[in-house]
Design an enzyme around this catalytic site. Sequence first.
Site, mmCIF file in Angstrom:
data_model
loop_
_atom_site.group_PDB
_atom_site.id
_atom_site.type_symbol
_atom_site.label_atom_id
_atom_site.label_comp_id
_atom_site.label_asym_id
_atom_site.label_seq_id
_atom_site.Cartn_x
_atom_site.Cartn_y
_atom_site.Cartn_z
ATOM 1 N N LYS A 133 -0.700 -7.919 -2.919
ATOM 2 C CA LYS A 133 -2.043 -7.357 -3.021
ATOM 3 C C LYS A 133 -1.897 -5.879 -3.335
ATOM 4 O O LYS A 133 -1.243 -5.147 -2.582
ATOM 5 C CB LYS A 133 -2.755 -7.526 -1.675
ATOM 6 N N TYR A 189 0.835 -1.201 0.000
ATOM 7 C CA TYR A 189 0.000 0.000 0.000
ATOM 8 C C TYR A 189 0.867 1.246 0.000
ATOM 9 O O TYR A 189 1.528 1.547 0.987
ATOM 10 C CB TYR A 189 -0.876 0.015 1.257
#
Lengths: 297, 297, 297, 297, 297
Positions: free
Chosen positions: C200, C166
């Site tokens: 991810k 992220y």
Amino acid sequence: MTTRLSLADCGLSAGKKARLHRILHQHGLGNGTALFLPYDQGLEHGPRDFFADPLASDPRYILKLALEGGFNGIALQIGLAEKFYWDYAGEVPLILKLNGKTEIPADNRALSPLHASVEDAVRLGADAVGYTLYVGSPAQDADFAQYRVVRQEAQRLGMPLIVWAYPRGEAIEHKGGKDSFYAVHYAARTASELGADVVKVNFPHPEKHTDVPEPYTADFSSQQAIDAVVQAANRTMVLVSGGSRAGDDVMIAKAEQSMSAGATGLIFGRNVWQRDHDESLRFVDRLREILAKYPAS
Amino acid sequence: MTTRLSLADCGLSAGKKARLHRILHQHGLGNGTALFLPYDQGLEHGPRDFFADPLASDPRYILKLALEGGFNGIALQIGLAEKFYWDYAGEVPLILKLNGKTEIPADNRALSPLHASVEDAVRLGADAVGYTLYVGSPAQDADFAQYRVVRQEAQRLGMPLIVWAYPRGEAIEHKGGKDSFYAVHYAARTASELGADVVKVNFPHPEKHTDVPEPYTADFSSQQAIDAVVQAANRTMVLVSGGSRAGDDVMIAKAEQSMSAGATGLIFGRNVWQRDHDESLRFVDRLREILAKYPAS
Amino acid sequence: MTTRLSLADCGLSAGKKARLHRILHQHGLGNGTALFLPYDQGLEHGPRDFFADPLASDPRYILKLALEGGFNGIALQIGLAEKFYWDYAGEVPLILKLNGKTEIPADNRALSPLHASVEDAVRLGADAVGYTLYVGSPAQDADFAQYRVVRQEAQRLGMPLIVWAYPRGEAIEHKGGKDSFYAVHYAARTASELGADVVKVNFPHPEKHTDVPEPYTADFSSQQAIDAVVQAANRTMVLVSGGSRAGDDVMIAKAEQSMSAGATGLIFGRNVWQRDHDESLRFVDRLREILAKYPAS
Amino acid sequence: MTTRLSLADCGLSAGKKARLHRILHQHGLGNGTALFLPYDQGLEHGPRDFFADPLASDPRYILKLALEGGFNGIALQIGLAEKFYWDYAGEVPLILKLNGKTEIPADNRALSPLHASVEDAVRLGADAVGYTLYVGSPAQDADFAQYRVVRQEAQRLGMPLIVWAYPRGEAIEHKGGKDSFYAVHYAARTASELGADVVKVNFPHPEKHTDVPEPYTADFSSQQAIDAVVQAANRTMVLVSGGSRAGDDVMIAKAEQSMSAGATGLIFGRNVWQRDHDESLRFVDRLREILAKYPAS
Amino acid sequence: MTTRLSLADCGLSAGKKARLHRILHQHGLGNGTALFLPYDQGLEHGPRDFFADPLASDPRYILKLALEGGFNGIALQIGLAEKFYWDYAGEVPLILKLNGKTEIPADNRALSPLHASVEDAVRLGADAVGYTLYVGSPAQDADFAQYRVVRQEAQRLGMPLIVWAYPRGEAIEHKGGKDSFYAVHYAARTASELGADVVKVNFPHPEKHTDVPEPYTADFSSQQAIDAVVQAANRTMVLVSGGSRAGDDVMIAKAEQSMSAGATGLIFGRNVWQRDHDESLRFVDRLREILAKYPAS
């Protein structure tokens, strides 16, 4: 017919339950029973076991057989696991055998030394570890000491512990022998008392009762003996071993009696792969038919 | 003729593959075969081995011979490695022998104690470690225990592990002896089951079959025996040992049969350096000619 | 359409391969793709996320949804894993999230502290661990330090490591923001460079290019952007995140583009469970239809 | 009648005192006396002990009996504790037995190997640990060595240590035998000298005095003998063992003499559960009546 | 009225279950509810808290009060536990508080440093440990790091972990404050997500909703708020804190609402002992009357 243990009733931690769930419900018949393929004989007996079918000397052949036969797991020593499991990693559950020995030295003070650790098993993605405990051996001090470490690591890491509970040593030879009802009964209980999640036993022979303690001198049927063995193990699941190659109908009868007694499954090696490939699978099919009749609740 | 194992097919980690690649493809013939020079006899047999050629007592002489002869590696105990490897560091791969013993005590409960660690090998820039496992010794408990640590460290550090798999001890003496087909076959398989990357075996003698288990009492040719030994080792590469000094043609025949069986190479010490320098190199040339005929794919 | 990574081509150890095999081939569609259910929002955003459907506050409801929806895995923080995973142990793979934080303090120096270990994951029978790496945060020193320990433990224990990559922190806010193509592209590559087995990412927005470095100021389509993100991750498998609740057709389009780009799967939480139970499953069905079109070879 | 030890007079740390307080004052009669149910015979003697009442083979039955009978604690080996204690955790105190052995090998060099640790006991919520010390065994070196670790861990973790002080081994057989006054007296003192908090002894038989040291050849009554045994243990509390099944009135007389001598309690297994359920409880009631007469101050 | 959690439904290990069973079922009302006496204010607020009743400065007085009042446990810091718990060891369960701080420095980056370990708690015979987690503090990195070690040790040793989940720090001050519904709700969930077995929260104030996230700006009753808090904690038992001294009827109403919401119990300190001894007990009686109405199933 006794009911089989279900995973929720065995006092298992989450990790042990997860791994046994995979073995018992996501492989093989998926009905909570198990058919395991042991392949540690190359160390335990040496390559003489492979003369019956030379293909069986090749771990790839055996791994493929485990897949084709729909086995719930394959038991390997560390060396074969390191070099062959990657090819089929996750396709068939691995039981990493943590100790073993050659058959060359005398067995009167039998001890199976550790050659791998529970962390090796975790690292390789195994779903259980196997430990041979020589119940009744004069070397039980050393055996319990190395077993303790294995049990504690297995507990710490959530790894199911399968104990090969083998009566062995000079003392057992004078009390009915290693497959007497007395010996097998005691071995199953010992594994349970010492914290095995699953115990592998030989099929008991109640007719071998020379010099056994008092209650075992009475007449027991095979079925009574295997019933008692499974009961003695209480929340430890029982696997019945095939042992050395014998006639198919004898083996099938043992399998049927074992499952009827409440055993969780069978662990058959030489009776499976000491024959031609297609015959192996046909024999496995007969074993699976039995397992299908005895689902765990 | 069997095909030889190639590095990509051995289930090796990156570190083990990198180090074996150096040994097998950047030294010697560079064709994936190996010719090793073992030089641990000063401990194992004592300096009596150097009377045949006193120069051979000097590690510098032997290291130089390893370079001149185009060997793929030299096996040294820790003391000689510490004091002599610096001079040729990287020029010839070092196999650090981690255990060893004198021949003075009786061999009936043979055990080769550790005197160095895998970290010593890393520190010295070695490309492999060597461990002597006395297969079948009554002391196998202690042997497996110290072996386990070596195997785990070798795995953790990406160091190839070469097992000197030697049948030994009072039990093996009663089952055909240490170079019987039974014993060598079992030893090769034991190393494979226990996780050796490479196994060093003696050439098997199928004619020695007094008191061996049943399948070994049949008639086998030398070639059949060595074929079976290599097959039993599956993904563990096989090195065939020269053993004590013998006639050149006998040794050459063994080498030829070994390579034909699929062995990865040869490990010849006394047959190389228990003679005059130029003779040594001439004999090495004959061995290299054989290796050249059997490249790994 | 790019081909998807297959497990045999990812440079995985046996343990990581075994565990990812279970996730990708023994759950969900079993075709090598993945649909994960993340349920760490109770910590990351607090229980405010559950007002949309109060049932979603109950971990049992979510675990059951993961089973009903045929998810390949569920991501939980340690507390919920300890108390709820036992009930479904092994029935749906567990991804243990190892770090996390509340959203209460400011995010300008974002760091997600560790609250669990890879050994916790092993103990609980998890098949992967998750780690949130705040790519670009001024706190990346502390982040990399704790990540290093996780990666090493994951390597030692054969546990697949899924990195929630992220972009975050005051610096990224001044370079296009956390879901710019620049940021997501960089994040995917960072995870790959640092050893993630799976990464991810958020779906990239190439139109957000204020103050981004030069090449990212050009015009890219969404498909070009997600293609580049997947390519940047090379042998690290890519999961595309759903993020906060949005319109179904928008989400489906993102999913389609992601899979077309070669992503291995999707990780959708709030878009799944911030609605009525039957609606959740209907939406999951649409996602599964997409995954079915993109099997891994 | 001697006064019984009270917890405040035993030189205990806070943790040991807290745990013994629970055992002695919050379970059973709550008057500072104790009635323990030992259930380690499945390992020590094997399942032959359960033929008298097959229900007794089931640990659940025994745990329930411990509750119904108002026992102060139950002694289990690690395996049964792991799998069965959860169901009754905290309802009846657990004494985790840390060592044990099968009766199969000869007893001439008796040693009871460790199979669990004090930390296992802490983890399972046990209130004490049990250790079998074979007083007088030729293997006492190994015994003291493993005992030392247990004592030190018990001290570090505030865990009460109950020593099963059993005279055993070929030497004791030549000096009056394992339940002679000499042997039991010595065993009680040994436990006290080595730091036991509680010692379990067999009831002494002063009439067995062949070849015992001089003072024990005199005539002593049973009461004199048990008085001396309790006195020898000084601040170590004494539990008197029931041993193998015998007549009820004999057992009751032993119990009465033991409590009169100042023992803290009784530990009766086979005499309790080798009979029908209701009979078991009736016998327990008779034991409780005795304990009620001898409260600790 | 929600049903209360029962111990069998909380996903607890045997050791945690045993210890919580003692607390919840063998002390206090014994009906599965709890009334705890916290006595850590001498460190947290300093001795200023004892001016209301100088007797309360004496730990002996407070321990005696815990016994007289039939509390389920008393929470002490390490120093008082070391010096005062021996006197009452086992008579009232000890909750060892593992961290704490003075109120002297500013609270904007609140962190409560560890001053004791789970092993200290085991050693002292405590039945639970307490940890103060400052939810939302900018120092959450350091907080989670020290919490992780506590949680893992508590898991390893079977020790129940009670988290004092206190919203705190400059960020929370700008989002409704530390006892807003938003903050308390988030705190309860955080403890649950991070693995607390029991969470201690302040009673939520739904009317404090300046600058809180969206769903919390709506109108909620106190009962709705405390219901949501208990639900958010799912399998983590909830204790509601009394906080600073307030009117009895207000406290009783909070207690009633908390128990009605499904909380397991109350933890009241200053409201108990900041008054005369007999008044303290009278107030405790009123709390016990409430607990008696809400037994755990």
